[in-house]
Enzyme design. Sequence first.
Site, mmCIF file in Angstrom:
data_model
loop_
_atom_site.group_PDB
_atom_site.id
_atom_site.type_symbol
_atom_site.label_atom_id
_atom_site.label_comp_id
_atom_site.label_asym_id
_atom_site.label_seq_id
_atom_site.Cartn_x
_atom_site.Cartn_y
_atom_site.Cartn_z
ATOM 1 N N ARG A 35 26.349 25.631 23.482
ATOM 2 C CA ARG A 35 26.235 24.465 24.370
ATOM 3 C C ARG A 35 26.567 24.817 25.817
ATOM 4 O O ARG A 35 26.000 24.239 26.745
ATOM 5 C CB ARG A 35 27.152 23.340 23.879
ATOM 6 C CG ARG A 35 26.594 22.702 22.626
ATOM 7 C CD ARG A 35 27.509 21.635 22.108
ATOM 8 N NE ARG A 35 26.886 20.930 21.004
ATOM 9 C CZ ARG A 35 27.554 20.238 20.096
ATOM 10 N NH1 ARG A 35 28.870 20.165 20.158
ATOM 11 N NH2 ARG A 35 26.926 19.620 19.132
ATOM 12 N N LYS A 221 22.004 11.466 2.018
ATOM 13 C CA LYS A 221 21.873 10.068 1.583
ATOM 14 C C LYS A 221 20.723 9.318 2.226
ATOM 15 O O LYS A 221 20.433 9.492 3.406
ATOM 16 C CB LYS A 221 23.163 9.326 1.913
ATOM 17 C CG LYS A 221 24.324 9.778 1.073
ATOM 18 C CD LYS A 221 25.561 9.008 1.446
ATOM 19 C CE LYS A 221 26.686 9.323 0.490
ATOM 20 N NZ LYS A 221 27.936 8.718 0.924
ATOM 21 N N GLY A 377 22.156 18.849 13.253
ATOM 22 C CA GLY A 377 23.032 19.992 13.048
ATOM 23 C C GLY A 377 22.725 20.833 11.831
ATOM 24 O O GLY A 377 22.592 22.056 11.929
ATOM 25 N N GLY A 400 22.590 13.326 16.272
ATOM 26 C CA GLY A 400 22.536 11.861 16.334
ATOM 27 C C GLY A 400 21.567 11.387 17.394
ATOM 28 O O GLY A 400 20.821 10.420 17.189
HETATM 29 P P1 AMP Z 1 22.902 14.954 6.378
HETATM 30 O O1 AMP Z 1 24.131 15.092 7.227
HETATM 31 O O2 AMP Z 1 22.699 13.602 5.811
HETATM 32 O O3 AMP Z 1 21.662 15.521 7.064
HETATM 33 O O4 AMP Z 1 23.173 15.841 5.112
HETATM 34 C C1 AMP Z 1 23.321 17.222 5.143
HETATM 35 C C2 AMP Z 1 24.018 17.631 3.897
HETATM 36 O O5 AMP Z 1 23.258 17.234 2.780
HETATM 37 C C3 AMP Z 1 24.216 19.130 3.753
HETATM 38 O O6 AMP Z 1 25.572 19.397 3.895
HETATM 39 C C4 AMP Z 1 23.718 19.414 2.346
HETATM 40 O O7 AMP Z 1 24.597 20.238 1.616
HETATM 41 C C5 AMP Z 1 23.646 18.055 1.715
HETATM 42 N N1 AMP Z 1 22.682 18.012 0.606
HETATM 43 C C6 AMP Z 1 21.412 18.409 0.587
HETATM 44 N N2 AMP Z 1 20.879 18.276 -0.633
HETATM 45 C C7 AMP Z 1 21.841 17.768 -1.427
HETATM 46 C C8 AMP Z 1 21.913 17.437 -2.810
HETATM 47 N N3 AMP Z 1 20.862 17.576 -3.602
HETATM 48 N N4 AMP Z 1 23.080 16.965 -3.287
HETATM 49 C C9 AMP Z 1 24.147 16.829 -2.479
HETATM 50 N N5 AMP Z 1 24.149 17.126 -1.165
HETATM 51 C C10 AMP Z 1 23.006 17.587 -0.642
#
Ligand code: AMP
Length: 419
Positions: A35, A221, A377, A400
């Site tokens: 950064r 999620k 990220g 974000g």
């Molecule tokens: P996000 O911050 O919502 O973009 O989520 C990123 C995170 O999702 C990463 O740390 C991944 O390890 C997690 N992730 C990806 N696939 C899965 C899965 N099938 N089950 C649990 N966590 C997951």
Amino acid sequence: MVSIDNYDFKGKRAIIRVDFNVPVDGEGNVTDDTRIRAAMPTVKKVLAEGGAVILMSHMGRPKKNPDTKFTLEQIIPAVEKNLGVKVQFAGDCMGEKAAEMCAAAKAGDVILLENLRFYAEEEGKPRGLSADATKEEKDAAKKALKEPQKEFVKKLASYADCYINDAFGTAHRKHASTYLIAEYFPQDKMFGYLMEKEVKAISEVMEKPQRPFCAIVGGSKVSSKIGVIKALLDKCDSIIIGGGMTYTFAGALGGKVGKSICEPDMFPVALEILEMAKAKGVKFVMSPDALTCDQFSEEANTKEASVMDIDPEWEGVDIGAGGKAAFREHILSCKTILWNGPVGVFEINKFATGSKAVADAIAEATKNGAFSLIGGGDSVACVNKFGLGDQVSYISTGGGALLEYIEFGDLPGVAAIRD
Ligand code: AMP
């Protein structure tokens, strides 16, 4: 609108909002200066044109003033190393000393203000409220902060002749230094080079993408990406869904997802998204299979299964061979690719091959002439983990901010400069 390339900085003091929210180790050494490096072209431009630079940033989430763990003083060596110029530290972002130093700044000087978030006024979020404060008490505290925040902004603005926002990572915040300050510089506000580049790359993808345009949305999620997925349905020709949210869709469709991460309360939303995609003619691509495991670690036993039929004690943590092939084929057929969120738990090597296959396919498509934008990220960390950072078209520095730009089509920090 003024641009950094046609503004006359000679003899002027430019206050630049940078994103120096960098990771530091226990001894105060910067462990990743990406950064800081990203902000250098803007700082160097002002200095080369005969201006003085006043740098302001936040770091971490301090809750008091001062909070030595989050002092920007510790990053001075890293800034000096990248800039090749001595940096004067103001010790505070308010107070007599900072004001005097800024007033005395001459061409070629670089002054660094202390962490803006030492003051609650920066974010406009009251501090010291008890955990059981009522809504009325919270509203009253927020209201009481309004006047001090105005004074805070006014004081920051008084340090300089012009304002540059180069902190894309915080452009989705309506904070004192990213938003409110702009009104003090109606004719003398502009984007820095990093902001300019980010805004150009994202608006190119969102406004006039080469088609077919595919978005790959992964992560953990559905609940955190609903707005983004819905917005993308209006822009894309197809959406590839990966990661943990796969199992919410599979569950909503009546699948058995075992111990996979799943949000049953989001089933109606998942079905609504599928309906919307159908109505808008957007292709919805999901992996037919999953890599499942019996424990969440490098030592796990793994096996592949249909995403609709995972054993009760097993958990889906990556896409399977069918998903890798389907995603690759689809990615290679697209001219614009946006990727946010890994398609598996890429932090664990055993569960990272799906995300690697996606990154490889994006690199291949880019080589064939597609425009690829990676943001958020985790997907950036993913691309870098596989050493493919220089084989995609653009890597956004904002997580974000990028998602909010996609969802709302604009950002407060961008609008404040432009309008
Ligand atoms: P996000 O911050 O919502 O973009 O989520 C990123 C995170 O999702 C990463 O740390 C991944 O390890 C997690 N992730 C990806 N696939 C899965 C899965 N099938 N089950 C649990 N966590 C997951």
